[in-house]
Design a protein around this motif. Structure first.
Motif, PDB file in Angstrom:
ATOM      1  N   ALA A 141       0.910  -1.254   0.098  1.00  0.00           N
ATOM      2  CA  ALA A 141       0.101   0.207  -0.049  1.00  0.00           C
ATOM      3  C   ALA A 141       0.718   1.234   0.073  1.00  0.00           C
ATOM      4  N   ALA A 142       1.905   1.114   0.614  1.00  0.00           N
ATOM      5  CA  ALA A 142       2.791   2.394   0.810  1.00  0.00           C
ATOM      6  C   ALA A 142       3.624   2.771  -0.704  1.00  0.00           C
ATOM      7  N   ARG A 143       3.952   1.598  -1.263  1.00  0.00           N
ATOM      8  CA  ARG A 143       4.442   1.739  -2.426  1.00  0.00           C
ATOM      9  C   ARG A 143       3.697   2.283  -3.536  1.00  0.00           C
ATOM     10  N   LYS A 144       2.337   1.998  -3.433  1.00  0.00           N
ATOM     11  CA  LYS A 144       1.092   2.462  -4.313  1.00  0.00           C
ATOM     12  C   LYS A 144       0.694   3.788  -3.868  1.00  0.00           C
ATOM     13  N   GLY A 145       1.339   4.354  -2.917  1.00  0.00           N
ATOM     14  CA  GLY A 145       1.205   5.907  -2.614  1.00  0.00           C
ATOM     15  C   GLY A 145       0.243   6.241  -1.661  1.00  0.00           C
ATOM     16  N   ALA A 178      -0.339   4.342   5.172  1.00  0.00           N
ATOM     17  CA  ALA A 178       0.663   3.133   4.993  1.00  0.00           C
ATOM     18  C   ALA A 178       2.207   3.530   4.877  1.00  0.00           C
ATOM     19  N   GLN A 179       2.268   4.719   4.019  1.00  0.00           N
ATOM     20  CA  GLN A 179       3.584   5.312   4.033  1.00  0.00           C
ATOM     21  C   GLN A 179       4.167   5.653   5.552  1.00  0.00           C
ATOM     22  N   PHE A 180       3.309   6.292   6.207  1.00  0.00           N
ATOM     23  CA  PHE A 180       3.440   6.671   7.624  1.00  0.00           C
ATOM     24  C   PHE A 180       3.807   5.293   8.412  1.00  0.00           C
ATOM     25  N   GLU A 181       3.035   4.391   8.325  1.00  0.00           N
ATOM     26  CA  GLU A 181       3.052   3.259   9.075  1.00  0.00           C
ATOM     27  C   GLU A 181       4.466   2.455   8.849  1.00  0.00           C
ATOM     28  N   LEU A 182       4.769   2.293   7.504  1.00  0.00           N
ATOM     29  CA  LEU A 182       5.969   1.687   7.090  1.00  0.00           C
ATOM     30  C   LEU A 182       7.239   2.577   7.775  1.00  0.00           C
ATOM     31  N   GLU A 241      17.497   6.668   7.586  1.00  0.00           N
ATOM     32  CA  GLU A 241      17.328   7.459   6.352  1.00  0.00           C
ATOM     33  C   GLU A 241      16.075   6.495   5.685  1.00  0.00           C
ATOM     34  N   GLU A 242      15.849   5.419   5.815  1.00  0.00           N
ATOM     35  CA  GLU A 242      14.693   4.640   5.494  1.00  0.00           C
ATOM     36  C   GLU A 242      13.422   4.891   6.028  1.00  0.00           C
ATOM     37  N   ALA A 243      13.538   5.216   7.130  1.00  0.00           N
ATOM     38  CA  ALA A 243      12.041   5.655   8.177  1.00  0.00           C
ATOM     39  C   ALA A 243      11.923   7.026   7.356  1.00  0.00           C
ATOM     40  N   SER A 244      12.897   7.763   7.120  1.00  0.00           N
ATOM     41  CA  SER A 244      12.475   9.268   6.850  1.00  0.00           C
ATOM     42  C   SER A 244      11.981   9.320   5.232  1.00  0.00           C
ATOM     43  N   LYS A 245      12.616   8.321   4.535  1.00  0.00           N
ATOM     44  CA  LYS A 245      12.179   8.192   3.080  1.00  0.00           C
ATOM     45  C   LYS A 245      10.634   8.199   2.963  1.00  0.00           C
ATOM     46  N   TRP A 246      10.051   7.167   3.893  1.00  0.00           N
ATOM     47  CA  TRP A 246       8.595   7.017   4.001  1.00  0.00           C
ATOM     48  C   TRP A 246       7.946   8.108   4.572  1.00  0.00           C
ATOM     49  N   PHE A 247       8.431   8.662   5.561  1.00  0.00           N
ATOM     50  CA  PHE A 247       7.606   9.835   6.232  1.00  0.00           C
ATOM     51  C   PHE A 247       7.791  11.035   5.238  1.00  0.00           C
ATOM     52  N   TRP A 248       8.836  11.141   4.323  1.00  0.00           N
ATOM     53  CA  TRP A 248       8.660  12.303   3.568  1.00  0.00           C
ATOM     54  C   TRP A 248       7.580  12.041   2.469  1.00  0.00           C
ATOM     55  N   LYS A 249       7.592  10.812   1.895  1.00  0.00           N
ATOM     56  CA  LYS A 249       6.361  10.388   0.909  1.00  0.00           C
ATOM     57  C   LYS A 249       5.227  10.931   1.703  1.00  0.00           C
ATOM     58  N   ALA A 250       4.937  10.573   2.941  1.00  0.00           N
ATOM     59  CA  ALA A 250       3.479  10.794   3.752  1.00  0.00           C
ATOM     60  C   ALA A 250       3.575  12.112   3.790  1.00  0.00           C
TER      61      ALA A 250
END
Length: 173
Positions: free
Chosen positions: A16-20, A24-28, A41-50
């Motif tokens: 779901a995160a990869r689909k935008g 889910a991006q926040f959860e990941l 940095e991996e966590a921040s990447k997903w936070f940035w997207k969210a």
């Protein structure tokens, strides 16, 4: 929960995160943030997207990320992310932003502004914010000193299980 259930859940969140999906991006990002084996940095990447989608929780965690990256110094960037999240009603961001204004970390010290943010967070049941409101009224910091009102906030915080309020009331009585 069995290991396979967790793995299935993780895969569903990741997909779901990869689909935008911002939630889910926040959860990941949160899962990665809490796992010391994964680079921050991996966590921040997903936070940035969210955050690009306006997710208040992700904005809060980016604020935390920049707080941690500052080595104890509260940067303007950290405060900006906390402000964005707090304005959307995220209680942890409201409390932390209130703490910044209370102590003057990253912003000019403004006890009245601090209490404004503590009130917003307390209205959502945050025990620490109730306690801090009690301190503000008991000390007359940011508001006119009012021991009765301070005591009421201490009692609300203690009733909600906030240990510092319970301790303070134990000393008082």
């Amino acid at each position: 929960m069995e290991n396979t259930d967790w793995l299935t859940s993780y895969r569903e969140i990741e997909e779901a995160a990869r689909k935008g999906d911002a939630g889910a991006q926040f959860e990941l990002g949160e899962l990665y943030f809490q796992n010391s084996g994964i680079p921050p940095e991996e966590a921040s990447k997903w936070f940035w997207k969210a955050t690009e989608q306006g997710h208040a929780g992700a904005q809060y965690f980016l604020g935390i990320y920049f707080l941690n990256a500052g080595g104890g110094e509260v940067s303007k960037e950290a405060v900006q992310w906390l402000q964005r999240s707090a304005r959307q009603g995220y209680p942890l961001a409201q409390r932390l932003l209130g703490s910044c204004y209370w102590s003057g970390d990253g912003v000019k010290k403004k006890p009245r502004e601090a209490l404004k943010w503590f009130r917003k967070s307390a209205a959502q049941g945050d025990g620490e914010s109730l306690f801090r409101l009690g301190v503000g009224y008991a000390e007359g910091s940011g508001v006119k000193k009012n021991l009765k009102k301070g005591d009421e906030y201490f009692h609300q915080a203690a009733k909600g299980g906030y240990p510092d309020a319970q301790y303070a009331l134990g000393l008082y009585y």
